[in-house]
Every structure is written in C-alpha cells, then in structure tokens.
Design an enzyme around this catalytic site. Structure first.
Site, PDB file in Angstrom:
ATOM      1  N   GLY A 184       0.786  -1.233   0.000  1.00 47.86           N
ATOM      2  CA  GLY A 184       0.000   0.000   0.000  1.00 47.86           C
ATOM      3  C   GLY A 184       0.814   1.278   0.000  1.00 47.86           C
ATOM      4  N   SER A 185       2.041   1.223  -0.510  1.00 46.45           N
ATOM      5  CA  SER A 185       2.813   2.476  -0.532  1.00 46.45           C
ATOM      6  C   SER A 185       2.216   3.465  -1.542  1.00 46.45           C
ATOM      7  CB  SER A 185       4.295   2.218  -0.822  1.00 46.45           C
ATOM      8  OG  SER A 185       4.474   1.787  -2.139  1.00 46.45           O
ATOM      9  N   ASN A 186       1.702   2.953  -2.644  1.00 46.59           N
ATOM     10  CA  ASN A 186       1.035   3.853  -3.597  1.00 46.59           C
ATOM     11  C   ASN A 186      -0.272   4.387  -3.010  1.00 46.59           C
ATOM     12  OD1 ASN A 186       2.361   4.101  -6.419  1.00 46.59           O
ATOM     13  ND2 ASN A 186       2.679   1.961  -5.827  1.00 46.59           N
ATOM     14  N   LYS A 244     -14.241 -17.842  -7.540  1.00 49.04           N
ATOM     15  CA  LYS A 244     -14.042 -16.710  -8.440  1.00 49.04           C
ATOM     16  C   LYS A 244     -15.334 -15.925  -8.692  1.00 49.04           C
ATOM     17  CE  LYS A 244     -12.082 -16.356 -12.923  1.00 49.04           C
ATOM     18  NZ  LYS A 244     -11.694 -17.081 -14.126  1.00 49.04           N
ATOM     19  N   ILE A 295      -9.476  -8.220 -12.949  1.00 49.70           N
ATOM     20  CA  ILE A 295     -10.800  -7.589 -12.958  1.00 49.70           C
ATOM     21  C   ILE A 295     -11.612  -8.228 -14.092  1.00 49.70           C
ATOM     22  CG2 ILE A 295     -12.066  -5.416 -13.263  1.00 49.70           C
ATOM     23  CD1 ILE A 295     -10.456  -5.009 -10.846  1.00 49.70           C
ATOM     24  N   ASN A 298      -4.527   1.449 -13.813  1.00 56.63           N
ATOM     25  CA  ASN A 298      -3.563   0.614 -13.086  1.00 56.63           C
ATOM     26  C   ASN A 298      -2.170   1.211 -13.221  1.00 56.63           C
ATOM     27  OD1 ASN A 298      -2.579  -1.756 -11.734  1.00 56.63           O
ATOM     28  ND2 ASN A 298      -1.900  -2.540 -13.718  1.00 56.63           N
ATOM     29  N   HIS A 346       1.921   0.006 -13.277  1.00 56.41           N
ATOM     30  CA  HIS A 346       2.767  -1.197 -13.417  1.00 56.41           C
ATOM     31  C   HIS A 346       4.241  -0.769 -13.437  1.00 56.41           C
ATOM     32  CE1 HIS A 346       3.693  -5.304 -14.489  1.00 56.41           C
ATOM     33  NE2 HIS A 346       4.558  -4.830 -15.383  1.00 56.41           N
TER      34      HIS A 346
HETATM   35  C1  GRF Z   1       3.737  -1.264  -7.421  1.00 60.78           C
HETATM   36  O1  GRF Z   1       5.054  -1.444  -7.846  1.00 60.78           O
HETATM   37  C2  GRF Z   1       2.805  -1.229  -8.595  1.00 60.78           C
HETATM   38  O2  GRF Z   1       3.396  -0.730  -9.746  1.00 60.78           O
HETATM   39  C3  GRF Z   1       2.449  -2.676  -8.788  1.00 60.78           C
HETATM   40  O3  GRF Z   1       2.387  -3.207  -7.487  1.00 60.78           O
HETATM   41  C4  GRF Z   1       3.237  -2.466  -6.630  1.00 60.78           C
HETATM   42  C5  GRF Z   1       2.411  -2.083  -5.450  1.00 60.78           C
HETATM   43  O4  GRF Z   1       3.174  -1.536  -4.426  1.00 60.78           O
HETATM   44  N1  GRF Z   1       1.229  -2.833  -9.530  1.00 60.78           N
HETATM   45  P1  GRF Z   1       2.470  -0.884  -3.165  1.00 60.78           P
HETATM   46  O5  GRF Z   1       1.530  -1.935  -2.578  1.00 60.78           O
HETATM   47  O6  GRF Z   1       1.740   0.324  -3.622  1.00 60.78           O
HETATM   48  O7  GRF Z   1       3.589  -0.565  -2.213  1.00 60.78           O
END
Ligand code: GRF
Length: 186
Positions: free
Chosen positions: A12-14, A61, A90, A104, A106
């Site tokens: 969950g850092s993002n 599922k 999804i 999303n 990536h």
């Molecule tokens: C990130 O590197 C994102 O690009 C990928 O999963 C990771 C999630 O990291 N889809 P966090 O949980 O947000 O730390």
C-alpha cells in the site's frame, strides 16, 4: 467533489502516497482489498478511509466477482477506480460497467515485462532503461491504453533493491498527478 475508489492487495505504498497527496476536492470513498493480511489495511485506518475486505481465498471466483460488484455499487457516481498493487484480475463484466474508469500502475515500460516481479525481470534481462506505466485496464493483464510512462536508466553498479526503491519513488511522484489530471478532464 470527484470520487475515487482504490483497490489494493499488498503493502500500500502507492495507496498511502495518494492519501497524502491527493487534492482536497477528491474524495477517496473507500479501499477494497482481497487480502485480509495486507499492510494497506493499516494505512487505510491511519487515513480514516473506509475499508472493504473481500477475502478472495475463502470464496470462489464467481462469488468474489459478485461481492466486488456489490461493494462497488454501494458507491454512486464514482469517477475513477484506481488499482494500486491489486493482485486480482478484474472481470470483463466490471471492466465493461466501468468503461474507461479503471486505471492501473505497473512497474515497467509496458508492453515489456508484464505480470509479477516486473522490476526484477527487467533488471535480470539487462535492459538499459526501465520505468513505470499508468494505463487503463482491459481484459488482458497489464494491457490497455497507456496514459503515462516514466523512464529510468538502470545503473548496474547499483543492486536490484536500489532500482526497486527508485521505481517506487517515481510511482509515488507520478500516480497522484495522473489521477488528478484525469479527474480534471471529466
Ligand atoms: C507497485 O510497484 C505497482 O506498480 C504494482 O504493485 C506495486 C504495489 O506496491 N502494480 P504498493 O503496494 O503500492 O507498495
């Protein structure tokens, strides 16, 4: 007031970065996670974001899909669904219902290095440049119209962990800005 929902499965850092930086006129309606053990749940608590846990390991599922749809439907007029380390596919039905409303992030320059462990794959392959991609989702994993990319030159004198940190830093710098930009065009 624009409204977003965030889906995440892990650290969950993002998610945290979005909570910290997002414009005051954007409301994070809730976090939805499929993983009851995810660190992101603690972060949602810290920022007082309502959390829905749908444990994907305890149901099949189809049941998962139905519950996810029901949970999303609790919120009316959602502007954007933001995937931030969400480790579930999804389903087509949801993609069609929320057409051009699910994005999303990536950690590679798509279409290179799709799927899991993308940073490690790029590093091990020996590419000179890697980066991040923010894209709309479609039915295929890590595909869909690209919205934004940032490029990083890999320095092989540094280890993989260094690159991972750098990628996450750039993700955090970029994701909120892109979300705000999309919401402004709506
Ligand atoms: C990130 O590197 C994102 O690009 C990928 O999963 C990771 C999630 O990291 N889809 P966090 O949980 O947000 O730390």
């Amino acid at each position: 007031m624009k409204k977003i929902i965030i889906l995440a499965s892990g650290n969950g850092s993002n998610f945290e970065s979005i909570c910290k930086k997002i414009d005051k006129n954007v409301k994070i309606e809730c976090l939805i996670t499929n993983n009851p053990m995810a660190q992101v749940i603690k972060k949602a608590k810290k920022y007082q974001i309502k959390t829905h846990i749908i444990d994907s390991k305890s149901i099949n599922k189809n049941e998962y899909k139905e519950l996810l749809i029901k949970t999303l439907e609790k919120y009316s007029s959602i502007d954007l669904i933001v995937l931030a380390g969400y480790m579930k596919i999804i389903e087509k039905e949801i993609i069609e219902k929320y057409k051009n409303k699910i994005i999303n992030i990536h950690p590679s320059l798509l279409p290179a290095f799709k799927g899991m462990n993308a940073i490690q794959k790029a590093y091990t392959y020996g590419v000179k440049y890697t980066g991040i991609t923010i894209h709309y989702i479609d039915e295929n994993i890590d595909e869909g119209t690209i919205i934004e990319q940032k490029v990083i030159k890999i320095n092989y004198k540094e280890n993989l962990e260094y690159l991972e940190n750098k990628i996450h830093e750039i993700e955090h710098e970029t994701y909120t800005k892109v979300i705000e930009k999309i919401l402004k065009t709506m």
